[in-house]
Design a protein around this motif. Structure first.
Motif, PDB file in Angstrom:
ATOM      1  N   ASP A  31       0.822  -1.212   0.000  1.00  0.00           N
ATOM      2  CA  ASP A  31       0.000   0.000   0.000  1.00  0.00           C
ATOM      3  C   ASP A  31       0.859   1.268   0.000  1.00  0.00           C
ATOM      4  O   ASP A  31       0.511   2.262  -0.629  1.00  0.00           O
ATOM      5  CB  ASP A  31      -0.930   0.019   1.217  1.00  0.00           C
ATOM      6  N   SER A  86      -4.681   4.079   8.449  1.00  0.00           N
ATOM      7  CA  SER A  86      -6.147   4.064   8.537  1.00  0.00           C
ATOM      8  C   SER A  86      -6.743   2.925   7.723  1.00  0.00           C
ATOM      9  O   SER A  86      -7.700   2.279   8.158  1.00  0.00           O
ATOM     10  CB  SER A  86      -6.732   5.393   8.054  1.00  0.00           C
ATOM     11  N   LEU A  87      -6.176   2.669   6.560  1.00  0.00           N
ATOM     12  CA  LEU A  87      -6.626   1.569   5.716  1.00  0.00           C
ATOM     13  C   LEU A  87      -6.531   0.235   6.457  1.00  0.00           C
ATOM     14  O   LEU A  87      -7.328  -0.665   6.250  1.00  0.00           O
ATOM     15  CB  LEU A  87      -5.775   1.536   4.439  1.00  0.00           C
ATOM     16  N   HIS A  88      -5.575   0.156   7.362  1.00  0.00           N
ATOM     17  CA  HIS A  88      -5.361  -1.053   8.158  1.00  0.00           C
ATOM     18  C   HIS A  88      -5.968  -0.919   9.563  1.00  0.00           C
ATOM     19  O   HIS A  88      -5.519  -1.579  10.498  1.00  0.00           O
ATOM     20  CB  HIS A  88      -3.871  -1.397   8.208  1.00  0.00           C
TER      21      HIS A  88
END
Length: 174
Positions: A31, A86-88
């Motif tokens: 990512d 944040s994605l994780h």
């Protein structure tokens, strides 16, 4: 006409002590470099470490370091790192608490900043074997503010709590 952006080398430290830690680190590396402005240069081995600071009773961390080259500014890179956190599902409830993913900018080229939002080099990196040791494995000649990263790692208080992770995912290798 837009100005040409300079390519800058940065060292990013990644850590996880909640959830599927190895999978999170593997996915986070992808990512972080999944945009044209950020190119992966090198990846450290993954190490297991005891938590440093924060609440007692936390699970152990998996930590690693990556080297990237980027045309993002340091502030843009920070925003990108926080978006990946944040994605994780990273939450910021307790300082130095357990987390699914932590991504810190350790150095950004030669930039020095005392800004509390982004202090560079990272203000505690020189005392943290969980950053220094994997960095020294990735780049044995690395320096941090003129000092050998390998030597700093050996004298860091948390060095005794670091262990190599067996069978690290092949996808993390450069």
């Amino acid at each position: 006409m837009s100005a040409t952006r300079v390519l800058t080398r940065a060292i990013l430290a990644l850590g996880s002590n909640l959830g599927e830690r190895e999978g999170t680190l593997q996915s986070a590396v992808g990512d972080l470099v999944d945009r044209p402005e950020v190119r992966l240069q090198n990846v450290s081995p993954v190490v297991s470490t005891k938590p440093v600071g924060g609440p007692a009773g936390q699970p152990d961390f998996l930590n690693m370091v990556i080297a990237v080259e980027t045309t993002l500014t340091s502030r843009e890179l920070l925003a990108h790192c926080q978006a990946v956190e944040s994605l994780h599902h990273r939450t910021r409830e307790v300082r130095w608490g357990a987390r699914t993913l932590d991504v810190d900018i350790i150095i950004y080229g030669d930039e020095q900043s005392s800004d509390p939002v982004l202090t560079l080099p990272h203000p505690r990196a020189g005392e943290r074997a969980f950053v220094l040791y994997p960095w020294s494995l990735m780049d044995p000649n690395a320096t941090l503010v003129g000092e050998s990263v390998a030597q700093l790692a050996q004298s860091a208080p948390d060095m005794a709590g670091i262990f190599h992770v067996p069978d690290e995912p092949a996808a993390l290798a450069p």
